[in-house]
Design an enzyme around this catalytic site. Sequence first.
Site, PDB file in Angstrom:
ATOM      1  N   HIS A   1      29.283  30.355  39.126  1.00  0.00           N
ATOM      2  CA  HIS A   1      29.883  29.152  39.371  1.00  0.00           C
ATOM      3  C   HIS A   1      28.988  28.024  39.464  1.00  0.00           C
ATOM      4  CE1 HIS A   1      33.704  31.819  40.953  1.00  0.00           C
ATOM      5  NE2 HIS A   1      33.683  31.583  39.473  1.00  0.00           N
TER       6      HIS A   1
ATOM      7  N   HIS B   1      32.391  31.868  30.921  1.00  0.00           N
ATOM      8  CA  HIS B   1      32.499  32.123  32.028  1.00  0.00           C
ATOM      9  C   HIS B   1      31.228  33.611  31.883  1.00  0.00           C
ATOM     10  CE1 HIS B   1      33.138  33.599  36.162  1.00  0.00           C
ATOM     11  NE2 HIS B   1      33.820  34.672  35.792  1.00  0.00           N
TER      12      HIS B   1
ATOM     13  N   ASN C   1      32.675  40.372  41.953  1.00  0.00           N
ATOM     14  CA  ASN C   1      32.100  39.037  41.851  1.00  0.00           C
ATOM     15  C   ASN C   1      30.501  38.872  41.697  1.00  0.00           C
ATOM     16  OD1 ASN C   1      34.635  38.163  42.183  1.00  0.00           O
ATOM     17  ND2 ASN C   1      34.588  38.107  44.597  1.00  0.00           N
TER      18      ASN C   1
ATOM     19  N   LYS D   1      45.668  40.158  39.860  1.00  0.00           N
ATOM     20  CA  LYS D   1      45.478  38.927  40.269  1.00  0.00           C
ATOM     21  C   LYS D   1      45.963  37.926  39.222  1.00  0.00           C
ATOM     22  CE  LYS D   1      41.246  38.875  42.653  1.00  0.00           C
ATOM     23  NZ  LYS D   1      39.652  38.315  42.844  1.00  0.00           N
TER      24      LYS D   1
ATOM     25  N   GLU E   1      41.548  42.396  47.781  1.00  0.00           N
ATOM     26  CA  GLU E   1      40.154  41.982  48.206  1.00  0.00           C
ATOM     27  C   GLU E   1      39.736  41.754  49.391  1.00  0.00           C
ATOM     28  OE1 GLU E   1      38.391  39.670  44.812  1.00  0.00           O
ATOM     29  OE2 GLU E   1      37.188  38.710  46.229  1.00  0.00           O
TER      30      GLU E   1
ATOM     31  N   ARG F   1      36.722  45.220  46.560  1.00  0.00           N
ATOM     32  CA  ARG F   1      36.938  44.533  45.327  1.00  0.00           C
ATOM     33  C   ARG F   1      35.881  43.306  45.041  1.00  0.00           C
ATOM     34  NH1 ARG F   1      42.838  43.381  42.730  1.00  0.00           N
ATOM     35  NH2 ARG F   1      42.216  42.216  40.881  1.00  0.00           N
TER      36      ARG F   1
ATOM     37  N   LYS G   1      37.428  49.648  37.307  1.00  0.00           N
ATOM     38  CA  LYS G   1      38.321  48.581  37.630  1.00  0.00           C
ATOM     39  C   LYS G   1      39.505  49.475  38.549  1.00  0.00           C
ATOM     40  CE  LYS G   1      40.011  44.360  38.106  1.00  0.00           C
ATOM     41  NZ  LYS G   1      40.205  42.952  37.370  1.00  0.00           N
TER      42      LYS G   1
ATOM     43  N   GLU H   1      30.548  41.208  31.443  1.00  0.00           N
ATOM     44  CA  GLU H   1      31.316  41.836  32.363  1.00  0.00           C
ATOM     45  C   GLU H   1      31.416  43.373  32.247  1.00  0.00           C
ATOM     46  OE1 GLU H   1      33.061  39.944  34.891  1.00  0.00           O
ATOM     47  OE2 GLU H   1      33.383  38.128  33.977  1.00  0.00           O
TER      48      GLU H   1
ATOM     49  N   ARG I   1      61.315  35.113  42.134  1.00  0.00           N
ATOM     50  CA  ARG I   1      60.730  35.911  43.292  1.00  0.00           C
ATOM     51  C   ARG I   1      60.045  37.067  42.521  1.00  0.00           C
ATOM     52  NH1 ARG I   1      65.188  34.798  46.347  1.00  0.00           N
ATOM     53  NH2 ARG I   1      64.838  33.018  47.692  1.00  0.00           N
TER      54      ARG I   1
ATOM     55  N   HIS J   1      28.723  36.105  40.290  1.00  0.00           N
ATOM     56  CA  HIS J   1      29.640  34.863  40.186  1.00  0.00           C
ATOM     57  C   HIS J   1      29.070  33.752  40.853  1.00  0.00           C
ATOM     58  CE1 HIS J   1      31.738  38.062  37.828  1.00  0.00           C
ATOM     59  NE2 HIS J   1      32.893  37.142  37.839  1.00  0.00           N
TER      60      HIS J   1
HETATM   61  N1  LIG Z   1      42.857  38.085  36.933  1.00  0.00           N
HETATM   62  C1  LIG Z   1      41.684  38.462  36.969  1.00  0.00           C
HETATM   63  O1  LIG Z   1      41.565  39.244  37.583  1.00  0.00           O
HETATM   64  C2  LIG Z   1      40.694  37.704  36.062  1.00  0.00           C
HETATM   65  C3  LIG Z   1      39.445  38.389  35.715  1.00  0.00           C
HETATM   66  C4  LIG Z   1      38.543  37.750  35.179  1.00  0.00           C
HETATM   67  C5  LIG Z   1      38.844  36.442  34.418  1.00  0.00           C
HETATM   68  N2  LIG Z   1      40.091  35.917  34.663  1.00  0.00           N
HETATM   69  C6  LIG Z   1      40.433  34.849  33.916  1.00  0.00           C
HETATM   70  O2  LIG Z   1      40.578  34.884  32.586  1.00  0.00           O
HETATM   71  C7  LIG Z   1      40.311  33.654  31.930  1.00  0.00           C
HETATM   72  C8  LIG Z   1      39.262  33.919  30.803  1.00  0.00           C
HETATM   73  O3  LIG Z   1      39.816  34.732  29.776  1.00  0.00           O
HETATM   74  P1  LIG Z   1      39.295  34.948  28.322  1.00  0.00           P
HETATM   75  O4  LIG Z   1      37.819  34.942  28.354  1.00  0.00           O
HETATM   76  O5  LIG Z   1      39.888  35.935  27.833  1.00  0.00           O
HETATM   77  O6  LIG Z   1      39.731  33.546  27.860  1.00  0.00           O
HETATM   78  P2  LIG Z   1      40.838  32.874  27.004  1.00  0.00           P
HETATM   79  O7  LIG Z   1      42.232  33.493  27.280  1.00  0.00           O
HETATM   80  O8  LIG Z   1      40.767  31.414  26.899  1.00  0.00           O
HETATM   81  O9  LIG Z   1      40.488  33.395  25.467  1.00  0.00           O
HETATM   82  C9  LIG Z   1      39.252  32.950  24.698  1.00  0.00           C
HETATM   83  C10 LIG Z   1      39.718  32.287  23.613  1.00  0.00           C
HETATM   84  O10 LIG Z   1      39.669  33.201  22.467  1.00  0.00           O
HETATM   85  C11 LIG Z   1      41.127  33.219  21.762  1.00  0.00           C
HETATM   86  N3  LIG Z   1      41.721  34.586  21.466  1.00  0.00           N
HETATM   87  C12 LIG Z   1      42.231  35.392  22.485  1.00  0.00           C
HETATM   88  N4  LIG Z   1      42.221  36.680  21.675  1.00  0.00           N
HETATM   89  C13 LIG Z   1      41.678  36.690  20.531  1.00  0.00           C
HETATM   90  C14 LIG Z   1      41.467  37.172  19.284  1.00  0.00           C
HETATM   91  N5  LIG Z   1      41.954  38.459  19.440  1.00  0.00           N
HETATM   92  N6  LIG Z   1      41.082  36.837  18.306  1.00  0.00           N
HETATM   93  C15 LIG Z   1      40.722  35.427  18.106  1.00  0.00           C
HETATM   94  N7  LIG Z   1      40.930  34.764  19.093  1.00  0.00           N
HETATM   95  C16 LIG Z   1      41.412  35.148  20.179  1.00  0.00           C
HETATM   96  C17 LIG Z   1      41.750  32.528  22.696  1.00  0.00           C
HETATM   97  O11 LIG Z   1      42.762  31.677  22.175  1.00  0.00           O
HETATM   98  C18 LIG Z   1      40.840  31.517  23.355  1.00  0.00           C
HETATM   99  O12 LIG Z   1      40.486  30.438  22.462  1.00  0.00           O
HETATM  100  C19 LIG Z   1      40.011  32.778  33.068  1.00  0.00           C
HETATM  101  O13 LIG Z   1      40.823  31.808  33.249  1.00  0.00           O
HETATM  102  C20 LIG Z   1      39.432  33.547  34.301  1.00  0.00           C
HETATM  103  O14 LIG Z   1      39.943  32.830  35.446  1.00  0.00           O
HETATM  104  C21 LIG Z   1      41.057  36.363  35.501  1.00  0.00           C
END
Ligand SMILES: NC(=O)c1ccc[n+]([C@@H]2O[C@H](COP(=O)([O-])OP(=O)(O)OC[C@H]3O[C@@H](n4cnc5c(N)ncnc54)[C@H](O)[C@@H]3O)[C@@H](O)[C@H]2O)c1
Length: 367
Positions: free
Chosen positions: A254, A267, A247, A145, A239, A243, A229, A187, A123, A250
Amino acid sequence: MNDQTHYNLEICLPAGRYPVHLGPGLLGDAETWAGTLPPGKILIVSDSNVAPLYLDTVKQALGDRPAEILVLPAGETHKTVASWNQVMDKLVEIGALRDATLVALGGGVIGDLAGFAAATYMRGIRFVQAPTTLLAQVDASVGGKTAVNHPAGKNLVGAFHQPAAVIIDSETLNTLPLREYRAGLAEVVKYGVIRDPGFFEWLEQRVDALNEREVHVVLETIARCVRNKADVVAEDEKEHGVRALLNFGHTFAHALETLSGYNRYLHGEAVAIGMVVATTLSEQRGLCALGCATRIAGLLDALGLSLDWPAEISAEAAWEAMAMDKKALDSGLRLILAKGIGDAFVDQSSSQHDIVRAIETHTAATA
Ligand SMILES: NC(=O)c1ccc[n+]([C@@H]2O[C@H](COP(=O)([O-])OP(=O)(O)OC[C@H]3O[C@@H](n4cnc5c(N)ncnc54)[C@H](O)[C@@H]3O)[C@@H](O)[C@H]2O)c1
Protein backbone atom coordinates in the site's frame (compact mmCIF):
# COMPACT_ATOMS: atom_id res chain seq x y z
CA MET A 1 0.65 -36.03 -13.13
CA ASN A 2 -2.75 -34.77 -12.04
CA ASP A 3 -5.07 -34.51 -15.05
CA GLN A 4 -8.21 -33.60 -13.13
CA THR A 5 -10.19 -30.93 -14.95
CA HIS A 6 -13.20 -30.30 -12.74
CA TYR A 7 -13.19 -29.44 -9.05
CA ASN A 8 -16.25 -29.08 -6.86
CA LEU A 9 -15.10 -27.13 -3.85
CA GLU A 10 -17.09 -25.70 -0.99
CA ILE A 11 -16.91 -22.76 1.38
CA CYS A 12 -18.32 -23.66 4.81
CA LEU A 13 -19.33 -20.91 7.19
CA PRO A 14 -21.36 -20.91 10.39
CA ALA A 15 -24.30 -19.38 8.49
CA GLY A 16 -24.19 -21.84 5.57
CA ARG A 17 -22.14 -23.16 2.72
CA TYR A 18 -21.73 -22.44 -0.97
CA PRO A 19 -20.13 -24.23 -3.88
CA VAL A 20 -17.12 -23.18 -5.93
CA HIS A 21 -17.28 -24.86 -9.34
CA LEU A 22 -13.93 -24.88 -11.11
CA GLY A 23 -13.12 -26.15 -14.58
CA PRO A 24 -12.41 -25.20 -18.18
CA GLY A 25 -15.39 -23.95 -20.18
CA LEU A 26 -17.76 -23.58 -17.22
CA LEU A 27 -19.09 -20.19 -18.35
CA GLY A 28 -20.68 -21.99 -21.27
CA ASP A 29 -21.97 -24.93 -19.25
CA ALA A 30 -25.77 -24.82 -19.11
CA GLU A 31 -25.96 -27.38 -16.29
CA THR A 32 -23.70 -25.39 -13.97
CA TRP A 33 -25.76 -22.25 -14.49
CA ALA A 34 -29.10 -24.07 -14.17
CA GLY A 35 -28.04 -25.39 -10.79
CA THR A 36 -26.96 -21.93 -9.69
CA LEU A 37 -29.86 -19.70 -10.70
CA PRO A 38 -33.23 -20.22 -9.00
CA PRO A 39 -36.35 -18.49 -10.42
CA GLY A 40 -36.30 -14.69 -10.29
CA LYS A 41 -34.81 -11.91 -12.37
CA ILE A 42 -31.15 -12.14 -13.36
CA LEU A 43 -28.85 -9.15 -13.81
CA ILE A 44 -25.38 -9.79 -15.20
CA VAL A 45 -22.89 -7.03 -14.37
CA SER A 46 -19.68 -7.03 -16.40
CA ASP A 47 -17.04 -4.62 -17.67
CA SER A 48 -16.17 -3.26 -21.10
CA ASN A 49 -13.23 -5.67 -21.58
CA VAL A 50 -14.86 -8.84 -20.33
CA ALA A 51 -18.37 -8.44 -21.77
CA PRO A 52 -17.31 -8.65 -25.46
CA LEU A 53 -15.31 -11.80 -24.66
CA TYR A 54 -17.68 -13.80 -22.47
CA LEU A 55 -21.18 -12.36 -22.26
CA ASP A 56 -22.53 -14.24 -25.29
CA THR A 57 -21.18 -17.51 -23.92
CA VAL A 58 -23.02 -16.98 -20.64
CA LYS A 59 -26.23 -15.87 -22.35
CA GLN A 60 -26.17 -18.98 -24.55
CA ALA A 61 -25.66 -21.21 -21.53
CA LEU A 62 -28.67 -19.61 -19.84
CA GLY A 63 -30.79 -20.76 -22.78
CA ASP A 64 -34.30 -19.37 -22.57
CA ARG A 65 -33.77 -17.80 -19.14
CA PRO A 66 -33.90 -14.05 -19.81
CA ALA A 67 -31.06 -12.04 -18.29
CA GLU A 68 -30.63 -8.30 -18.08
CA ILE A 69 -27.17 -6.88 -18.72
CA LEU A 70 -25.21 -3.93 -17.34
CA VAL A 71 -21.74 -3.27 -18.76
CA LEU A 72 -19.60 -0.76 -16.89
CA PRO A 73 -16.30 0.77 -17.99
CA ALA A 74 -13.34 -1.42 -16.98
CA GLY A 75 -10.88 -0.49 -14.27
CA GLU A 76 -10.36 0.29 -10.61
CA THR A 77 -11.30 3.96 -11.16
CA HIS A 78 -14.86 2.78 -11.79
CA LYS A 79 -15.18 0.85 -8.52
CA THR A 80 -17.14 3.78 -7.13
CA VAL A 81 -20.33 4.77 -5.41
CA ALA A 82 -21.44 6.19 -8.79
CA SER A 83 -21.10 2.75 -10.44
CA TRP A 84 -22.88 1.15 -7.47
CA ASN A 85 -25.68 3.65 -8.08
CA GLN A 86 -25.87 2.56 -11.72
CA VAL A 87 -26.38 -1.03 -10.60
CA MET A 88 -29.11 0.12 -8.19
CA ASP A 89 -30.85 2.06 -10.98
CA LYS A 90 -30.69 -0.96 -13.26
CA LEU A 91 -32.11 -3.28 -10.60
CA VAL A 92 -34.99 -0.86 -10.01
CA GLU A 93 -35.55 -0.40 -13.76
CA ILE A 94 -35.87 -4.15 -14.39
CA GLY A 95 -38.18 -4.55 -11.39
CA ALA A 96 -35.83 -6.85 -9.48
CA LEU A 97 -37.33 -8.21 -6.28
CA ARG A 98 -35.75 -9.99 -3.34
CA ASP A 99 -35.60 -13.24 -5.33
CA ALA A 100 -33.36 -11.68 -8.00
CA THR A 101 -29.82 -12.90 -8.64
CA LEU A 102 -26.96 -10.65 -9.59
CA VAL A 103 -24.13 -12.25 -11.56
CA ALA A 104 -20.68 -10.64 -11.38
CA LEU A 105 -18.83 -11.49 -14.61
CA GLY A 106 -15.34 -10.00 -14.48
CA GLY A 107 -12.30 -9.41 -12.31
CA GLY A 108 -12.10 -8.31 -8.71
CA VAL A 109 -13.39 -4.84 -9.52
CA ILE A 110 -16.69 -6.15 -10.89
CA GLY A 111 -16.90 -8.80 -8.16
CA ASP A 112 -16.43 -6.28 -5.35
CA LEU A 113 -18.80 -3.76 -6.91
CA ALA A 114 -21.58 -6.17 -7.89
CA GLY A 115 -21.19 -7.94 -4.56
CA PHE A 116 -21.69 -4.67 -2.71
CA ALA A 117 -24.72 -3.89 -4.88
CA ALA A 118 -26.14 -7.32 -4.02
CA ALA A 119 -25.41 -6.76 -0.33
CA THR A 120 -27.36 -3.51 -0.29
CA TYR A 121 -30.24 -3.86 -2.76
CA MET A 122 -33.38 -4.59 -0.73
CA ARG A 123 -31.06 -5.36 2.23
CA GLY A 124 -29.41 -8.18 0.33
CA ILE A 125 -30.09 -10.33 -2.72
CA ARG A 126 -28.31 -13.42 -4.05
CA PHE A 127 -25.23 -13.03 -6.13
CA VAL A 128 -23.03 -15.35 -8.10
CA GLN A 129 -19.35 -14.70 -8.72
CA ALA A 130 -18.00 -15.59 -12.17
CA PRO A 131 -14.39 -14.37 -11.80
CA THR A 132 -12.30 -13.93 -14.95
CA THR A 133 -8.90 -12.82 -13.62
CA LEU A 134 -6.47 -15.07 -11.77
CA LEU A 135 -6.55 -12.69 -8.80
CA ALA A 136 -10.32 -12.84 -8.59
CA GLN A 137 -10.35 -16.63 -9.04
CA VAL A 138 -7.84 -17.33 -6.27
CA ASP A 139 -8.81 -14.58 -3.86
CA ALA A 140 -11.41 -11.84 -4.43
CA SER A 141 -14.38 -13.99 -5.50
CA VAL A 142 -14.28 -16.19 -2.41
CA GLY A 143 -14.94 -15.04 1.12
CA GLY A 144 -17.63 -12.39 0.92
CA LYS A 145 -15.73 -9.12 1.16
CA THR A 146 -17.47 -6.59 -1.08
CA ALA A 147 -16.75 -2.87 -1.46
CA VAL A 148 -16.43 0.23 -3.56
CA ASN A 149 -13.78 2.92 -3.22
CA HIS A 150 -14.28 6.42 -1.86
CA PRO A 151 -12.03 9.39 -2.68
CA ALA A 152 -10.83 9.16 0.92
CA GLY A 153 -9.80 5.51 0.66
CA LYS A 154 -9.84 2.18 -1.15
CA ASN A 155 -12.67 -0.20 -0.22
CA LEU A 156 -13.95 2.37 2.28
CA VAL A 157 -17.62 1.60 1.61
CA GLY A 158 -18.39 -2.08 1.84
CA ALA A 159 -20.06 -5.05 3.46
CA PHE A 160 -19.58 -8.72 4.11
CA HIS A 161 -21.94 -10.56 1.77
CA GLN A 162 -21.20 -14.12 0.71
CA PRO A 163 -21.98 -15.22 -2.85
CA ALA A 164 -24.49 -18.02 -3.39
CA ALA A 165 -21.98 -19.74 -5.70
CA VAL A 166 -18.70 -19.14 -7.49
CA ILE A 167 -18.19 -20.32 -11.06
CA ILE A 168 -14.54 -20.30 -12.13
CA ASP A 169 -13.92 -20.93 -15.80
CA SER A 170 -10.17 -21.41 -16.08
CA GLU A 171 -10.29 -20.87 -19.86
CA THR A 172 -10.95 -17.17 -19.27
CA LEU A 173 -7.29 -16.90 -18.29
CA ASN A 174 -6.35 -17.50 -21.93
CA THR A 175 -7.36 -13.93 -22.77
CA LEU A 176 -6.00 -12.33 -19.61
CA PRO A 177 -3.06 -9.98 -20.34
CA LEU A 178 0.28 -11.42 -19.16
CA ARG A 179 0.84 -8.61 -16.69
CA GLU A 180 -2.52 -9.26 -14.99
CA TYR A 181 -1.82 -13.01 -14.92
CA ARG A 182 1.55 -12.46 -13.23
CA ALA A 183 0.03 -10.08 -10.68
CA GLY A 184 -2.41 -12.87 -9.81
CA LEU A 185 0.51 -15.29 -9.38
CA ALA A 186 1.89 -13.06 -6.63
CA GLU A 187 -1.28 -13.70 -4.61
CA VAL A 188 -0.94 -17.42 -5.39
CA VAL A 189 2.58 -17.46 -3.91
CA LYS A 190 1.22 -15.64 -0.86
CA TYR A 191 -0.87 -18.68 0.18
CA GLY A 192 2.26 -20.81 0.17
CA VAL A 193 4.17 -18.34 2.29
CA ILE A 194 1.48 -17.67 4.87
CA ARG A 195 0.19 -21.19 5.52
CA ASP A 196 1.02 -23.88 2.99
CA PRO A 197 4.72 -24.79 2.65
CA GLY A 198 3.89 -27.89 0.58
CA PHE A 199 2.09 -25.70 -1.94
CA PHE A 200 5.05 -23.28 -2.06
CA GLU A 201 7.36 -26.16 -2.94
CA TRP A 202 4.85 -27.50 -5.47
CA LEU A 203 4.83 -24.07 -7.16
CA GLU A 204 8.64 -23.95 -7.22
CA GLN A 205 8.60 -27.24 -9.13
CA ARG A 206 6.08 -25.98 -11.69
CA VAL A 207 7.38 -22.57 -12.70
CA ASP A 208 7.55 -23.37 -16.42
CA ALA A 209 4.06 -24.84 -16.49
CA LEU A 210 2.71 -21.82 -14.62
CA ASN A 211 4.42 -19.43 -17.01
CA GLU A 212 2.98 -21.35 -19.93
CA ARG A 213 -0.48 -21.42 -18.27
CA GLU A 214 -0.52 -25.21 -18.61
CA VAL A 215 -4.14 -26.19 -18.08
CA HIS A 216 -3.90 -28.84 -15.37
CA VAL A 217 -1.30 -26.98 -13.37
CA VAL A 218 -3.33 -23.77 -13.47
CA LEU A 219 -6.47 -25.66 -12.43
CA GLU A 220 -4.73 -27.33 -9.50
CA THR A 221 -3.17 -24.01 -8.51
CA ILE A 222 -6.56 -22.32 -8.37
CA ALA A 223 -8.07 -25.26 -6.47
CA ARG A 224 -5.31 -25.20 -3.85
CA CYS A 225 -5.67 -21.43 -3.40
CA VAL A 226 -9.45 -21.68 -3.04
CA ARG A 227 -9.04 -24.44 -0.44
CA ASN A 228 -6.59 -22.28 1.49
CA LYS A 229 -8.89 -19.29 1.32
CA ALA A 230 -11.86 -21.47 2.31
CA ASP A 231 -10.01 -22.69 5.42
CA VAL A 232 -9.07 -19.17 6.45
CA VAL A 233 -12.55 -17.76 5.88
CA ALA A 234 -14.21 -20.70 7.66
CA GLU A 235 -12.06 -19.98 10.70
CA ASP A 236 -12.46 -16.22 10.64
CA GLU A 237 -15.16 -14.88 8.33
CA LYS A 238 -15.03 -11.24 9.44
CA GLU A 239 -11.26 -10.79 9.94
CA HIS A 240 -11.00 -10.78 13.70
CA GLY A 241 -7.94 -13.02 13.61
CA VAL A 242 -6.34 -15.40 11.12
CA ARG A 243 -7.89 -13.76 8.03
CA ALA A 244 -5.49 -10.84 8.57
CA LEU A 245 -2.66 -13.14 7.42
CA LEU A 246 -4.02 -12.74 3.87
CA ASN A 247 -2.65 -9.19 4.10
CA PHE A 248 0.93 -10.48 4.08
CA GLY A 249 3.08 -7.96 2.16
CA HIS A 250 0.14 -5.60 1.81
CA THR A 251 1.24 -2.83 4.20
CA PHE A 252 4.45 -2.35 2.22
CA ALA A 253 2.47 -2.73 -1.01
CA HIS A 254 0.00 0.00 0.00
CA ALA A 255 2.88 2.36 0.74
CA LEU A 256 4.34 1.67 -2.70
CA GLU A 257 0.96 2.10 -4.39
CA THR A 258 0.18 5.34 -2.54
CA LEU A 259 3.61 6.91 -3.10
CA SER A 260 3.60 6.03 -6.80
CA GLY A 261 0.16 7.55 -7.33
CA TYR A 262 -1.70 4.27 -7.90
CA ASN A 263 -0.73 4.10 -11.56
CA ARG A 264 2.63 2.38 -11.57
CA TYR A 265 1.87 -0.98 -10.01
CA LEU A 266 -0.84 -3.53 -10.32
CA HIS A 267 -1.76 -4.55 -6.79
CA GLY A 268 -0.17 -8.01 -7.10
CA GLU A 269 3.07 -6.47 -8.38
CA ALA A 270 3.33 -4.29 -5.28
CA VAL A 271 2.38 -7.25 -3.06
CA ALA A 272 5.25 -9.28 -4.54
CA ILE A 273 7.77 -6.63 -3.44
CA GLY A 274 6.00 -6.24 -0.10
CA MET A 275 6.21 -9.97 0.66
CA VAL A 276 9.96 -10.04 0.13
CA VAL A 277 10.48 -6.93 2.30
CA ALA A 278 8.28 -8.35 5.07
CA THR A 279 10.34 -11.56 5.01
CA THR A 280 13.62 -9.62 5.01
CA LEU A 281 12.35 -7.75 8.07
CA SER A 282 11.43 -11.06 9.72
CA GLU A 283 14.92 -12.41 9.05
CA GLN A 284 16.67 -9.28 10.30
CA ARG A 285 14.68 -9.37 13.52
CA GLY A 286 15.76 -12.98 14.05
CA LEU A 287 12.18 -14.24 13.75
CA CYS A 288 12.75 -16.26 10.59
CA ALA A 289 15.57 -18.46 9.31
CA LEU A 290 17.98 -16.73 6.94
CA GLY A 291 17.37 -17.55 3.28
CA CYS A 292 13.56 -17.41 3.26
CA ALA A 293 13.42 -13.99 1.62
CA THR A 294 15.84 -15.14 -1.09
CA ARG A 295 13.76 -18.25 -1.72
CA ILE A 296 10.50 -16.29 -1.99
CA ALA A 297 12.18 -13.72 -4.23
CA GLY A 298 13.50 -16.57 -6.40
CA LEU A 299 10.03 -17.97 -7.01
CA LEU A 300 8.44 -14.58 -7.68
CA ASP A 301 11.25 -13.64 -10.04
CA ALA A 302 10.91 -16.94 -11.91
CA LEU A 303 7.21 -16.16 -12.33
CA GLY A 304 8.12 -12.90 -14.04
CA LEU A 305 7.52 -10.47 -11.19
CA SER A 306 9.92 -7.57 -10.79
CA LEU A 307 11.07 -7.11 -7.20
CA ASP A 308 12.93 -3.82 -7.60
CA TRP A 309 12.15 -1.22 -4.98
CA PRO A 310 11.75 2.07 -6.91
CA ALA A 311 14.78 4.35 -6.46
CA GLU A 312 12.62 7.45 -6.05
CA ILE A 313 10.73 6.10 -3.03
CA SER A 314 12.93 6.36 0.06
CA ALA A 315 12.60 3.94 2.95
CA GLU A 316 11.74 6.88 5.22
CA ALA A 317 8.94 8.03 2.91
CA ALA A 318 7.56 4.48 2.82
CA TRP A 319 7.70 4.30 6.60
CA GLU A 320 5.76 7.54 6.87
CA ALA A 321 3.09 6.29 4.44
CA MET A 322 2.80 3.09 6.47
CA ALA A 323 2.58 4.97 9.74
CA MET A 324 -0.10 7.43 8.60
CA ASP A 325 -2.58 5.93 11.01
CA LYS A 326 -1.51 7.34 14.38
CA LYS A 327 -3.81 4.99 16.27
CA ALA A 328 -2.09 2.02 14.69
CA LEU A 329 1.24 3.42 15.78
CA ASP A 330 0.42 3.82 19.47
CA SER A 331 0.35 0.09 19.86
CA GLY A 332 3.00 -0.55 17.19
CA LEU A 333 2.58 -0.85 13.43
CA ARG A 334 0.62 -4.02 12.71
CA LEU A 335 2.45 -6.14 10.16
CA ILE A 336 2.22 -9.69 8.96
CA LEU A 337 5.64 -11.31 9.32
CA ALA A 338 6.92 -14.83 8.63
CA LYS A 339 8.54 -17.37 10.93
CA GLY A 340 9.36 -19.40 7.87
CA ILE A 341 7.78 -20.42 4.58
CA GLY A 342 4.24 -21.50 5.42
CA ASP A 343 4.11 -19.81 8.80
CA ALA A 344 3.00 -16.18 8.94
CA PHE A 345 1.84 -14.30 12.03
CA VAL A 346 0.63 -10.87 13.12
CA ASP A 347 3.28 -8.73 14.77
CA GLN A 348 3.25 -5.25 16.31
CA SER A 349 6.77 -5.04 17.64
CA SER A 350 8.77 -3.81 14.64
CA SER A 351 10.30 -0.39 15.23
CA GLN A 352 10.67 2.37 12.66
CA HIS A 353 14.38 1.53 12.56
CA ASP A 354 13.66 -2.17 11.81
CA ILE A 355 11.26 -1.31 9.00
CA VAL A 356 13.47 1.30 7.36
CA ARG A 357 16.46 -1.04 7.56
CA ALA A 358 14.54 -3.88 5.88
CA ILE A 359 13.47 -1.64 3.01
CA GLU A 360 17.02 -0.32 2.62
CA THR A 361 18.46 -3.82 2.59
CA HIS A 362 15.94 -4.86 -0.03
CA THR A 363 16.62 -1.73 -2.10
CA ALA A 364 20.35 -2.42 -2.03
CA ALA A 365 19.79 -6.07 -2.97
CA THR A 366 17.67 -5.19 -6.00
CA ALA A 367 19.58 -2.07 -7.14
N1 LIG B 1 -13.01 -8.98 -2.06
C1 LIG B 1 -11.80 -9.43 -1.82
O1 LIG B 1 -11.58 -10.27 -0.95
C2 LIG B 1 -10.67 -8.93 -2.65
C3 LIG B 1 -9.42 -9.55 -2.58
C4 LIG B 1 -8.40 -9.09 -3.39
C5 LIG B 1 -8.63 -8.03 -4.27
N2 LIG B 1 -9.88 -7.44 -4.32
C6 LIG B 1 -10.15 -6.34 -5.24
O2 LIG B 1 -10.01 -6.83 -6.56
C7 LIG B 1 -9.72 -5.73 -7.42
C8 LIG B 1 -8.65 -6.13 -8.41
O3 LIG B 1 -9.12 -7.20 -9.16
P1 LIG B 1 -8.47 -7.62 -10.55
O4 LIG B 1 -7.01 -7.67 -10.40
O5 LIG B 1 -9.21 -8.80 -11.03
O6 LIG B 1 -8.73 -6.32 -11.44
P2 LIG B 1 -9.84 -5.96 -12.56
O7 LIG B 1 -11.17 -6.44 -12.20
O8 LIG B 1 -9.67 -4.50 -12.80
O9 LIG B 1 -9.33 -6.75 -13.85
C9 LIG B 1 -8.09 -6.42 -14.41
C10 LIG B 1 -8.21 -6.07 -15.88
O10 LIG B 1 -8.37 -7.27 -16.64
C11 LIG B 1 -9.54 -7.20 -17.48
N3 LIG B 1 -10.02 -8.56 -17.56
C12 LIG B 1 -10.66 -9.27 -16.60
N4 LIG B 1 -10.81 -10.54 -16.99
C13 LIG B 1 -10.29 -10.65 -18.23
C14 LIG B 1 -10.12 -11.73 -19.13
N5 LIG B 1 -10.47 -12.97 -18.81
N6 LIG B 1 -9.54 -11.46 -20.33
C15 LIG B 1 -9.12 -10.21 -20.63
N7 LIG B 1 -9.22 -9.15 -19.80
C16 LIG B 1 -9.79 -9.37 -18.61
C17 LIG B 1 -10.43 -6.22 -16.76
O11 LIG B 1 -11.35 -5.62 -17.64
C18 LIG B 1 -9.41 -5.21 -16.23
O12 LIG B 1 -9.04 -4.32 -17.25
C19 LIG B 1 -9.33 -4.58 -6.53
O13 LIG B 1 -10.35 -3.60 -6.53
C20 LIG B 1 -9.20 -5.20 -5.14
O14 LIG B 1 -9.55 -4.29 -4.12
C21 LIG B 1 -10.89 -7.89 -3.53
